[in-house]
Design a protein around this motif. Structure first.
Motif, PDB file in Angstrom:
ATOM      1  N   LEU A 164      -2.869   4.845   7.941  1.00 37.41           N
ATOM      2  CA  LEU A 164      -3.063   3.401   7.768  1.00 37.41           C
ATOM      3  C   LEU A 164      -3.371   2.676   9.071  1.00 37.41           C
ATOM      4  CD1 LEU A 164      -2.960   0.822   6.016  1.00 37.41           C
ATOM      5  CD2 LEU A 164      -0.482   0.774   6.424  1.00 37.41           C
ATOM      6  N   THR A 222     -12.214   4.710  13.271  1.00 33.75           N
ATOM      7  CA  THR A 222     -11.598   5.678  12.354  1.00 33.75           C
ATOM      8  C   THR A 222     -12.550   6.869  12.188  1.00 33.75           C
ATOM      9  OG1 THR A 222     -12.486   4.425  10.474  1.00 33.75           O
ATOM     10  CG2 THR A 222     -10.228   3.950  11.149  1.00 33.75           C
ATOM     11  N   GLN A 241      -7.721   4.607   7.345  1.00 33.51           N
ATOM     12  CA  GLN A 241      -7.875   3.156   7.371  1.00 33.51           C
ATOM     13  C   GLN A 241      -7.898   2.641   8.808  1.00 33.51           C
ATOM     14  OE1 GLN A 241      -8.225   1.069   4.778  1.00 33.51           O
ATOM     15  NE2 GLN A 241      -7.804  -0.943   5.637  1.00 33.51           N
ATOM     16  N   PRO A 266      -3.396   0.225  -3.697  1.00 31.99           N
ATOM     17  CA  PRO A 266      -4.129   1.309  -3.023  1.00 31.99           C
ATOM     18  C   PRO A 266      -3.216   2.373  -2.414  1.00 31.99           C
ATOM     19  CG  PRO A 266      -4.957  -0.849  -2.361  1.00 31.99           C
ATOM     20  CD  PRO A 266      -3.689  -1.094  -3.108  1.00 31.99           C
ATOM     21  N   THR A 267      -3.787   3.538  -2.207  1.00 29.67           N
ATOM     22  CA  THR A 267      -3.148   4.633  -1.480  1.00 29.67           C
ATOM     23  C   THR A 267      -3.955   4.884  -0.213  1.00 29.67           C
ATOM     24  OG1 THR A 267      -2.335   5.671  -3.509  1.00 29.67           O
ATOM     25  CG2 THR A 267      -2.486   7.067  -1.551  1.00 29.67           C
ATOM     26  N   THR A 268      -3.273   4.925   0.931  1.00 31.91           N
ATOM     27  CA  THR A 268      -3.959   5.097   2.207  1.00 31.91           C
ATOM     28  C   THR A 268      -3.337   6.229   3.003  1.00 31.91           C
ATOM     29  OG1 THR A 268      -4.609   2.777   2.324  1.00 31.91           O
ATOM     30  CG2 THR A 268      -4.576   3.992   4.386  1.00 31.91           C
ATOM     31  N   ILE A 322       0.852  -1.189   0.000  1.00 32.78           N
ATOM     32  CA  ILE A 322       0.000   0.000   0.000  1.00 32.78           C
ATOM     33  C   ILE A 322       0.891   1.244   0.000  1.00 32.78           C
ATOM     34  CG2 ILE A 322      -1.716   1.320   1.315  1.00 32.78           C
ATOM     35  CD1 ILE A 322      -2.655  -1.300   2.539  1.00 32.78           C
ATOM     36  N   GLN A 375       1.585   4.704   1.357  1.00 28.35           N
ATOM     37  CA  GLN A 375       1.174   5.146   2.687  1.00 28.35           C
ATOM     38  C   GLN A 375       1.571   6.602   2.953  1.00 28.35           C
ATOM     39  OE1 GLN A 375       2.685   2.374   5.677  1.00 28.35           O
ATOM     40  NE2 GLN A 375       2.644   0.729   4.157  1.00 28.35           N
ATOM     41  N   ASN A 413     -12.576   4.083   7.504  1.00 30.31           N
ATOM     42  CA  ASN A 413     -12.787   2.651   7.300  1.00 30.31           C
ATOM     43  C   ASN A 413     -12.453   1.911   8.588  1.00 30.31           C
ATOM     44  OD1 ASN A 413     -13.423   0.352   5.875  1.00 30.31           O
ATOM     45  ND2 ASN A 413     -11.435   0.175   4.867  1.00 30.31           N
ATOM     46  N   THR A 467     -13.197   5.058  -3.330  1.00 30.74           N
ATOM     47  CA  THR A 467     -12.670   5.807  -2.186  1.00 30.74           C
ATOM     48  C   THR A 467     -13.497   5.518  -0.943  1.00 30.74           C
ATOM     49  OG1 THR A 467     -11.927   7.594  -3.635  1.00 30.74           O
ATOM     50  CG2 THR A 467     -12.121   8.107  -1.308  1.00 30.74           C
ATOM     51  N   LEU A 514      -8.456   4.584  -2.896  1.00 33.87           N
ATOM     52  CA  LEU A 514      -7.956   5.599  -1.971  1.00 33.87           C
ATOM     53  C   LEU A 514      -8.744   5.490  -0.668  1.00 33.87           C
ATOM     54  CD1 LEU A 514      -6.323   8.190  -1.270  1.00 33.87           C
ATOM     55  CD2 LEU A 514      -8.209   9.500  -2.291  1.00 33.87           C
ATOM     56  N   THR A 515      -8.028   5.442   0.455  1.00 36.06           N
ATOM     57  CA  THR A 515      -8.674   5.424   1.769  1.00 36.06           C
ATOM     58  C   THR A 515      -8.112   6.551   2.612  1.00 36.06           C
ATOM     59  OG1 THR A 515      -8.994   3.025   1.702  1.00 36.06           O
ATOM     60  CG2 THR A 515      -9.132   4.084   3.854  1.00 36.06           C
TER      61      THR A 515
END
Length: 332
Positions: free
Chosen positions: A100, A156, A128, A95-97, A69, A71, A152, A148, A124-125
């Motif tokens: 995290l 969070t 996380q 993915p991009t978080t 990921i 980060q 999550n 997106t 995209l998160t």
């Protein structure tokens, strides 16, 4: 710093702040970096680290596959990634978080200024495992994502996305979830002439409470032409949508799909085209739709009432469907 048309290629991970603070990568004035994995603020003590891509011709490209990921705030807090002044970044494959791990709080992802662009073909998160993380797209910048989530998993809370300013565009080529899995107070705001284009949009899912979508000011618009907008789903209560001076397209609206006390407020200057999708009140209680202030909701493909204690109120407006032409106030 990579600047003045310099080029840098790295086949391994670029880590900016493994355990320390105040480390940075700057790509400016036509510089470019080609890499694979990126981690900004990896350890729990890694705070206030940053990456900045700025200036026309400046470019950061990362290509990665597998289960890793990208980060921004792996376990650390107050780390940032900023694309500005016409800079561009392409993050491919994974993915991009932002935020995290548990405790990865107050990290920021910013795309700002005309001709600035961030594009990813991964999810995209924002939040996380952490809280108070943010996405900001502003001042004519462009963001392209592939699905997106804002907030999550459990705990969070209070993560946010702000899309603001004329010419600013967020193209989300997938679903958008605002509050997923027993969290709260996550928000998305589309303001001041900005535009959002995407698929299905859900506010408050799987027990997530008090999450919200705000649309308004100077012709903000949201277009979810490939999907349904849902306020509160599967126990996600007290979700809220507020719209003012907005143009909205969606494949219907579902308020309280197995969830209670969700609210949609359509204030002045709103045009909402439901594309022949159904307006549904789900199997919950206390779900409310209010349309007021000379707004218009069109192409409603019927009204479904599945719960109890449901309310929709119209004042000086038109709600148009195959079943309903003009209503004043109905309470169920």
């Amino acid at each position: 710093t990579i600047t003045n048309n310099a080029r840098f290629a790295n086949a391994g991970t670029i880590t900016i702040g493994l355990t320390g603070s105040g480390n940075g990568l700057i790509i400016a004035d036509g510089g470019s970096v080609l890499g694979s994995q990126v981690v900004i603020g990896e350890g729990a003590a890694a705070s206030n680290n940053f990456a900045l891509v700025t200036g026309a011709g400046s470019l950061w490209t990362n290509v990665q596959t597998g289960s890793r990921i990208y980060q921004v705030g792996g376990s650390g807090s107050a780390n940032s990634l900023t694309i500005a002044q016409g800079g561009k970044a392409f993050f491919h494959g994974i993915p991009t978080t932002v935020g995290l791990a548990l405790g990865a709080n107050s990290n920021a992802f910013v795309v700002t200024d005309n001709n600035s662009l961030f594009l990813t073909d991964g999810a995209l998160t924002i939040g996380q495992g952490g809280a108070f993380n943010s996405l900001i797209v502003s001042n004519g910048a462009k963001l392209v994502t592939s699905g997106t989530t804002i907030g999550n998993f459990r705990g969070t809370d209070s993560n946010s996305a702000w899309v603001t300013g004329s010419g600013t565009v967020w193209s989300n080529q997938g679903a958008l979830a605002i509050g997923d899995s027993t969290n709260a107070f996550n928000t998305v705001s589309i303001l001041a002439g900005a535009a959002y284009y995407g698929g299905a949009l859900t506010i408050g899912n799987l027990g997530a409470a008090s999450n919200a979508l705000y649309l308004g000011s100077s012709g903000a618009q949201i277009i979810a032409s490939n999907g349904l907008i849902t306020a509160g789903q599967f126990g996600g209560g007290s979700s809220r949508i507020e719209a003012t001076n907005a143009n909205i397209l969606s494949s219907g609206l579902f308020i309280g799909n197995g969830a209670s006390n969700n609210t949609v407020v359509v204030s002045s200057g709103v045009t909402w085209n439901m594309l022949n999708g159904q307006l549904s009140f789900g199997a919950g209680t206390g779900n409310v739709l209010t349309i007021a202030g000379n707004s218009t909701v069109t192409n409603v493909g019927g009204v479904g009432l599945l719960g109890s204690g449901l309310t929709y109120t119209l004042t000086n407006n038109i709600l148009m469907s195959a079943d309903v032409n003009v209503m004043t106030t109905r309470v169920f």
